[in-house]
Design an enzyme around this catalytic site. Sequence first.
Site, PDB file in Angstrom:
ATOM      1  N   THR A  71       0.820  -1.209   0.000  1.00  0.00           N
ATOM      2  CA  THR A  71       0.000   0.000   0.000  1.00  0.00           C
ATOM      3  C   THR A  71       0.855   1.261   0.000  1.00  0.00           C
ATOM      4  O   THR A  71       1.839   1.331   0.724  1.00  0.00           O
ATOM      5  CB  THR A  71      -0.844   0.019   1.292  1.00  0.00           C
TER       6      THR A  71
ATOM      7  N   ARG B 248     -12.757  -9.539  -1.208  1.00  0.00           N
ATOM      8  CA  ARG B 248     -11.995  -9.120  -0.030  1.00  0.00           C
ATOM      9  C   ARG B 248     -11.636  -7.624  -0.107  1.00  0.00           C
ATOM     10  O   ARG B 248     -11.207  -7.117  -1.124  1.00  0.00           O
ATOM     11  CB  ARG B 248     -10.721  -9.955   0.060  1.00  0.00           C
ATOM     12  N   VAL B 249     -11.831  -6.942   1.013  1.00  0.00           N
ATOM     13  CA  VAL B 249     -11.428  -5.539   1.137  1.00  0.00           C
ATOM     14  C   VAL B 249     -10.496  -5.444   2.333  1.00  0.00           C
ATOM     15  O   VAL B 249     -10.749  -6.063   3.374  1.00  0.00           O
ATOM     16  CB  VAL B 249     -12.672  -4.637   1.338  1.00  0.00           C
ATOM     17  N   GLY B 250      -9.421  -4.684   2.194  1.00  0.00           N
ATOM     18  CA  GLY B 250      -8.445  -4.560   3.274  1.00  0.00           C
ATOM     19  C   GLY B 250      -8.647  -3.305   4.100  1.00  0.00           C
ATOM     20  O   GLY B 250      -9.730  -2.718   4.143  1.00  0.00           O
ATOM     21  N   ASP B 251      -7.573  -2.897   4.753  1.00  0.00           N
ATOM     22  CA  ASP B 251      -7.628  -1.729   5.638  1.00  0.00           C
ATOM     23  C   ASP B 251      -7.558  -0.399   4.891  1.00  0.00           C
ATOM     24  O   ASP B 251      -7.990   0.631   5.414  1.00  0.00           O
ATOM     25  CB  ASP B 251      -6.448  -1.770   6.610  1.00  0.00           C
TER      26      ASP B 251
ATOM     27  N   THR C 229       0.371   0.086   6.355  1.00  0.00           N
ATOM     28  CA  THR C 229       0.601  -0.803   5.220  1.00  0.00           C
ATOM     29  C   THR C 229       0.841  -2.206   5.773  1.00  0.00           C
ATOM     30  O   THR C 229       1.182  -2.373   6.939  1.00  0.00           O
ATOM     31  CB  THR C 229       1.792  -0.323   4.364  1.00  0.00           C
ATOM     32  N   GLY C 230       0.639  -3.193   4.941  1.00  0.00           N
ATOM     33  CA  GLY C 230       0.838  -4.567   5.398  1.00  0.00           C
ATOM     34  C   GLY C 230      -0.487  -5.307   5.490  1.00  0.00           C
ATOM     35  O   GLY C 230      -1.436  -4.992   4.774  1.00  0.00           O
TER      36      GLY C 230
ATOM     37  N   GLY D  19      -3.806  -6.149   6.040  1.00  0.00           N
ATOM     38  CA  GLY D  19      -4.944  -5.302   6.367  1.00  0.00           C
ATOM     39  C   GLY D  19      -5.836  -5.850   7.451  1.00  0.00           C
ATOM     40  O   GLY D  19      -6.375  -5.098   8.275  1.00  0.00           O
TER      41      GLY D  19
HETATM   42  N1  GLY Z   1      -2.737  -3.083   3.413  1.00  0.00           N
HETATM   43  C1  GLY Z   1      -3.391  -3.449   2.232  1.00  0.00           C
HETATM   44  C2  GLY Z   1      -4.363  -4.535   2.386  1.00  0.00           C
HETATM   45  O1  GLY Z   1      -4.259  -5.356   3.284  1.00  0.00           O
HETATM   46  O2  GLY Z   1      -5.273  -4.597   1.592  1.00  0.00           O
END
Ligand code: GLY
Length: 333
Positions: free
Chosen positions: A193, A221-224, A244-245, A247
């Site tokens: 990210t 799927r949706v992340g942070d 980042t990383g 999520g």
């Molecule tokens: N940090 C990005 C994600 O996990 O989607």
Amino acid sequence: MKRRHFIKNASLTGIGLVASSAAMGCKDPSEEKIEKTVMKQTKTPSPIAICTWRFTEANATAGKALKAGKAALDAAIAGVEVEEENLKNTTVGKGGAPDREGNVTLDACVMNSDGNCGSVVYVATITKVAALARTVMEETPHVMLAGAGAEEFAYSQGFQKETLLTEASKEAWHAWLKTSEYKPIINIENHDTIGMLTLDHNGDIAGACSSSGLSYKMKGRVGDSPIIGSGLFVDNEIGGAVATGMGEEIIKTVGSFLIVELMRNGLSPQAACEEAVRRIVSKNEAYTDFQVAYIAMNKAGETGAYCIHEGFTMMKYQNDHNEAIAVDFYHKK
Ligand code: GLY
């Protein structure tokens, strides 16, 4: 918990807002009152841009925009767009790695110095999703738009429909399908990210965050990255943080909001990032298998960063100098 632990930043002035010490986890609420810190700049620092990973050009673009007098959010979006358009970057924007069914879906959010924010999730046909998130913030009564609705809104606002899966990403996906092994790699290709925080000439802070999420994630799927408070949070009285990383781990601890609240209570950006990482590793023994990294900046222009594993870099632009900073990490082998 001693008051001096909360108010330790000499360049910031504390104005007494009285809070219950019970709320801060202290013993006797009647005995001790704790002053929370409302941060006021005594002197506006020269503009600063920081971002996750070694996104040198993106950070320089934001820094130069700030130097030219652009507002914090304009600069942050200009910076993030460099990676959204970079076809070689497989974790942000066009050219991002797809989900396991071959769909590239992008997530992004922005947050302004007035506390306003916008977000888009699961966008499959638009490259500049941070700018789209800003348009959601400015042109709709909502904070977040998802999927087809976000795309239709984008077209109505003049965004071009694009194919996000490049030949290179398609080839990599076909290679992955041979084993279909889902195991996100720590520091995957050393970028993930892009999260950016900017402090402009007026001393205002804004931020932007953009990602194609985890490679070969499940469909849907949706992340942070588009979640306000997880991937990004800004409070212009205090500062901002981005993540980042992995999520899922960031969402579970609402990491960026946590960091800003810790700074509100007097922690430095560095100490706040370290505490946010500690929250994750203390709750999940599997931390050895995933990376999470945070960067943060306060109103005085102080910055900090911390991560679980070695290999994370933060970029910092100030006074014409764009610097790559190797970030300290939790898991010392
Ligand atoms: N940090 C990005 C994600 O996990 O989607």
